[in-house]
Write a protein that holds these residues in place. Structure first.
Motif, short mmCIF file in Angstrom:
data_model
loop_
_atom_site.label_atom_id
_atom_site.label_comp_id
_atom_site.label_asym_id
_atom_site.label_seq_id
_atom_site.Cartn_x
_atom_site.Cartn_y
_atom_site.Cartn_z
N ILE A 60 0.84 -1.21 0.00
CA ILE A 60 0.00 0.00 0.00
C ILE A 60 0.88 1.26 0.00
O ILE A 60 0.56 2.24 -0.67
CB ILE A 60 -0.94 0.00 1.24
CG1 ILE A 60 -1.93 -1.16 1.13
CG2 ILE A 60 -1.67 1.33 1.36
CD1 ILE A 60 -2.72 -1.41 2.40
N VAL A 61 1.99 1.19 0.73
CA VAL A 61 2.86 2.37 0.87
C VAL A 61 3.43 2.83 -0.48
O VAL A 61 3.23 3.98 -0.88
CB VAL A 61 3.98 2.12 1.91
CG1 VAL A 61 4.92 3.31 1.99
CG2 VAL A 61 3.36 1.83 3.28
N PRO A 62 4.14 1.95 -1.23
CA PRO A 62 4.66 2.43 -2.52
C PRO A 62 3.56 2.82 -3.51
O PRO A 62 3.75 3.76 -4.29
CB PRO A 62 5.48 1.25 -3.06
CG PRO A 62 5.09 0.07 -2.25
CD PRO A 62 4.63 0.59 -0.93
N ILE A 63 2.41 2.15 -3.46
CA ILE A 63 1.31 2.53 -4.37
C ILE A 63 0.88 3.97 -4.08
O ILE A 63 0.73 4.78 -5.00
CB ILE A 63 0.12 1.54 -4.23
CG1 ILE A 63 0.51 0.17 -4.82
CG2 ILE A 63 -1.13 2.09 -4.93
CD1 ILE A 63 -0.48 -0.94 -4.51
N ALA A 64 0.75 4.28 -2.78
CA ALA A 64 0.37 5.64 -2.39
C ALA A 64 1.45 6.64 -2.79
O ALA A 64 1.16 7.72 -3.31
CB ALA A 64 0.13 5.69 -0.88
N LEU A 65 2.74 6.25 -2.60
CA LEU A 65 3.84 7.16 -2.92
C LEU A 65 3.96 7.39 -4.43
O LEU A 65 4.24 8.51 -4.87
CB LEU A 65 5.16 6.61 -2.37
CG LEU A 65 5.31 6.64 -0.84
CD1 LEU A 65 6.60 5.94 -0.43
CD2 LEU A 65 5.31 8.08 -0.32
N PHE A 66 3.72 6.35 -5.24
CA PHE A 66 3.74 6.51 -6.70
C PHE A 66 2.66 7.51 -7.12
O PHE A 66 2.87 8.36 -7.98
CB PHE A 66 3.47 5.17 -7.40
CG PHE A 66 4.71 4.36 -7.68
CD1 PHE A 66 5.80 4.92 -8.35
CD2 PHE A 66 4.79 3.03 -7.30
CE1 PHE A 66 6.95 4.17 -8.62
CE2 PHE A 66 5.93 2.27 -7.56
CZ PHE A 66 7.01 2.84 -8.22
N THR A 67 1.50 7.41 -6.47
CA THR A 67 0.38 8.28 -6.81
C THR A 67 0.71 9.74 -6.47
O THR A 67 0.62 10.62 -7.34
CB THR A 67 -0.89 7.83 -6.04
OG1 THR A 67 -1.04 6.43 -6.24
CG2 THR A 67 -2.11 8.55 -6.55
N VAL A 68 1.12 9.97 -5.22
CA VAL A 68 1.44 11.34 -4.82
C VAL A 68 2.67 11.84 -5.57
O VAL A 68 2.81 13.03 -5.87
CB VAL A 68 1.68 11.41 -3.29
CG1 VAL A 68 1.93 12.85 -2.85
CG2 VAL A 68 0.48 10.84 -2.53
N GLY A 69 3.57 10.88 -5.93
CA GLY A 69 4.80 11.21 -6.64
C GLY A 69 4.57 11.79 -8.03
O GLY A 69 5.49 12.34 -8.64
N MET A 70 3.35 11.66 -8.54
CA MET A 70 3.06 12.26 -9.84
C MET A 70 3.06 13.79 -9.74
O MET A 70 3.24 14.49 -10.73
CB MET A 70 1.72 11.75 -10.36
CG MET A 70 1.76 10.25 -10.60
SD MET A 70 0.63 9.64 -11.84
CE MET A 70 -0.85 9.42 -10.91
N TRP A 71 2.88 14.30 -8.51
CA TRP A 71 2.92 15.75 -8.28
C TRP A 71 4.20 16.19 -7.60
O TRP A 71 4.61 17.32 -7.71
CB TRP A 71 1.71 16.17 -7.44
CG TRP A 71 0.44 16.01 -8.19
CD1 TRP A 71 -0.10 16.89 -9.10
CD2 TRP A 71 -0.43 14.88 -8.16
NE1 TRP A 71 -1.25 16.39 -9.62
CE2 TRP A 71 -1.50 15.16 -9.06
CE3 TRP A 71 -0.45 13.67 -7.46
CZ2 TRP A 71 -2.55 14.26 -9.28
CZ3 TRP A 71 -1.48 12.79 -7.67
CH2 TRP A 71 -2.51 13.09 -8.58
#
Ligand SMILES: [Zn+2]
Ligand SMILES: [Zn+2]
Length: 185
Positions: A60-71
């Motif tokens: 869950i952690v990297p999935i969330a970070l990839f998502t926020v990492g788009m910004w």
């Protein structure tokens, strides 16, 4: 970000994740999180273990970070480092050591043999306590780990009665003899 910064972030995260995984394994999975990890230390014929829930939760952690990492770019590279560690972990622990997915390769020498031996020695003790080698990519030599196992076993044998009673209550006293040959084959 420069390429140097991106690479440094990814390499740092892979190394950081090994430390994180070691601490999680030693203090959580063999601590209050034993309820899920226990399934990994018991012989069985099932394709999945309750222990696999840890992988699901940690994903869950990297999935969330990839998502926020788009910004915010640094988070994207941090997520990539975590994901690369996850892939290395899955290869070393699940495929190489536990031969999941029908993977059959027994390294005869070098780094991978050392990792294999070290994690087999982690499984040499049944139960939650007295285990050694909680890391995955950094492993101590089998000789050192066997010495640690011997010390743990001796400490238990000479331990106070109260500790022995507690172990009986927890059902953790049964143990396989530490089979040095098995671990080094
Ligand atoms: Zn374990
Ligand atoms: Zn294992």
């Amino acid at each position: 970000m420069t390429w140097w910064e991106r690479t440094a972030l990814v390499v740092f995260m892979v190394l950081f994740m090994e430390c994180f995984a070691w601490a999680m394994h030693k203090y959580v999975m063999h601590g209050w999180g034993w309820g899920w990890h226990k399934s990994h230390h018991e012989p069985h014929d099932n394709a999945v273990e309750k222990n696999d829930l840890y992988a699901v939760v940690f994903a869950i952690v990297p999935i969330a970070l990839f998502t926020v990492g788009m910004w915010y770019e640094p988070l994207w590279w941090i997520a990539l480092g975590i994901t690369i560690y996850g892939a290395i972990y899955a290869f070393v622990h699940d495929m190489l050591v536990h031969q999941r997915g029908g993977f059959r390769w027994v390294p005869r020498h070098g780094y991978f043999k050392r990792l294999l031996q070290a994690h087999r020695l982690h499984h040499a003790v049944e139960g939650r306590e007295g285990t050694v080698s909680h890391g995955f990519l950094f492993a101590r030599s089998p000789a050192v780990l066997k010495e640690q196992l011997r010390r743990h076993a001796a400490k238990r044998a000479a331990g106070p009665a109260v500790a022995a009673d507690r172990d009986v209550m927890a059902g953790t006293t049964s143990r396989r003899p530490v089979d040095a040959e098995h671990a080094t084959s």
